[in-house]
Design a protein around this motif. Structure first.
Motif, PDB file in Angstrom:
ATOM      1  N   UNK A 171       8.038   7.276   5.438  1.00 27.72           N
ATOM      2  CA  UNK A 171       8.365   8.183   4.330  1.00 27.72           C
ATOM      3  C   UNK A 171       7.939   7.606   2.984  1.00 27.72           C
ATOM      4  N   UNK A 172       8.140   6.316   2.785  1.00 29.52           N
ATOM      5  CA  UNK A 172       7.747   5.659   1.534  1.00 29.52           C
ATOM      6  C   UNK A 172       6.258   5.835   1.281  1.00 29.52           C
ATOM      7  N   UNK A 173       5.457   5.624   2.307  1.00 28.67           N
ATOM      8  CA  UNK A 173       4.015   5.759   2.149  1.00 28.67           C
ATOM      9  C   UNK A 173       3.613   7.206   1.893  1.00 28.67           C
ATOM     10  N   UNK A 174       4.238   8.133   2.598  1.00 27.43           N
ATOM     11  CA  UNK A 174       3.952   9.554   2.374  1.00 27.43           C
ATOM     12  C   UNK A 174       4.297   9.932   0.935  1.00 27.43           C
ATOM     13  N   UNK A 175       5.447   9.477   0.443  1.00 28.40           N
ATOM     14  CA  UNK A 175       5.877   9.787  -0.926  1.00 28.40           C
ATOM     15  C   UNK A 175       4.932   9.212  -1.974  1.00 28.40           C
ATOM     16  N   UNK A 206       3.565  -0.801  -1.834  1.00 29.04           N
ATOM     17  CA  UNK A 206       4.209  -1.456  -0.699  1.00 29.04           C
ATOM     18  C   UNK A 206       5.353  -2.378  -1.101  1.00 29.04           C
ATOM     19  N   UNK A 207       5.487  -2.644  -2.396  1.00 30.66           N
ATOM     20  CA  UNK A 207       6.607  -3.453  -2.868  1.00 30.66           C
ATOM     21  C   UNK A 207       6.433  -4.950  -2.717  1.00 30.66           C
ATOM     22  N   UNK A 208       5.196  -5.415  -2.507  1.00 34.43           N
ATOM     23  CA  UNK A 208       4.947  -6.852  -2.421  1.00 34.43           C
ATOM     24  C   UNK A 208       5.019  -7.456  -3.814  1.00 34.43           C
ATOM     25  N   UNK A 209       5.200  -8.761  -3.898  1.00 37.52           N
ATOM     26  CA  UNK A 209       5.210  -9.437  -5.194  1.00 37.52           C
ATOM     27  C   UNK A 209       4.055 -10.426  -5.256  1.00 37.52           C
ATOM     28  N   UNK A 210       3.515 -10.571  -6.443  1.00 37.72           N
ATOM     29  CA  UNK A 210       2.402 -11.495  -6.653  1.00 37.72           C
ATOM     30  C   UNK A 210       2.931 -12.918  -6.691  1.00 37.72           C
ATOM     31  N   UNK A 211       2.477 -13.737  -5.761  1.00 40.91           N
ATOM     32  CA  UNK A 211       2.870 -15.152  -5.717  1.00 40.91           C
ATOM     33  C   UNK A 211       2.014 -15.944  -6.692  1.00 40.91           C
ATOM     34  N   UNK A 212       0.697 -15.755  -6.596  1.00 38.21           N
ATOM     35  CA  UNK A 212      -0.238 -16.398  -7.525  1.00 38.21           C
ATOM     36  C   UNK A 212      -1.562 -15.661  -7.492  1.00 38.21           C
ATOM     37  N   UNK A 213      -2.323 -15.841  -8.569  1.00 37.95           N
ATOM     38  CA  UNK A 213      -3.635 -15.207  -8.678  1.00 37.95           C
ATOM     39  C   UNK A 213      -4.584 -16.182  -9.342  1.00 37.95           C
ATOM     40  N   UNK A 214      -5.775 -16.309  -8.788  1.00 36.32           N
ATOM     41  CA  UNK A 214      -6.841 -17.114  -9.363  1.00 36.32           C
ATOM     42  C   UNK A 214      -7.975 -16.162  -9.706  1.00 36.32           C
ATOM     43  N   UNK A 215      -7.989 -15.719 -10.943  1.00 35.18           N
ATOM     44  CA  UNK A 215      -8.974 -14.728 -11.403  1.00 35.18           C
ATOM     45  C   UNK A 215     -10.398 -15.245 -11.234  1.00 35.18           C
TER      46      UNK A 215
END
Length: 119
Positions: free
Chosen positions: A81-85, A29-38
């Motif tokens: 189309x992006x999702x289908x591809x 989907x092209x999102x970017x990771x802002x932060x992650x708390x493992x």
């Protein structure tokens, strides 16, 4: 507009495969990771004004009978189309005259929706 509340801060989505889901939402989907708390199992993804926060499920997530939220796109055909591809399970584009939308499933089968309307 409320004088106390300004916006929805985030939308939460439970996932079983925490790392796989982060990768899927970023890669597909092209999102970017802002932060992650493992340690606590939270990851906020930037997608616009309101981030999507993935939450590591500690038990089997309960699937909702209805769509909890949808994503807005300025170009629904391009998004479709992006999702289908990317081999995503995608429904057909629907239209009611003012709004176009389609449903799709994420890596874990969560049913989500994309919409478009003239702003």
């Amino acid at each position: 507009m409320s004088s106390i509340f300004k916006r929805i801060d985030t939308v939460f989505l439970q996932v079983k495969d925490f790392e796989g889901s982060i990768k899927w939402y970023c890669d597909v989907l092209g999102f970017t990771l802002r932060w992650k708390d493992e340690k606590s199992g939270y990851a906020a993804l930037d997608i616009g004004e309101t981030p999507l926060t993935l939450v590591r499920a500690t038990k089997e997530p309960i699937k909702s009978a209805s769509i909890s939220f949808n994503f807005f796109t300025p170009d629904i055909e391009k998004a479709h189309q992006l999702l289908i591809q990317n081999d995503v399970n995608v429904g057909s584009i629907n239209e009611d005259g003012q709004v176009k939308w389609f449903k799709f499933q994420d890596l874990e089968g969560n049913e989500l929706e994309v919409c478009h309307f003239i702003e």
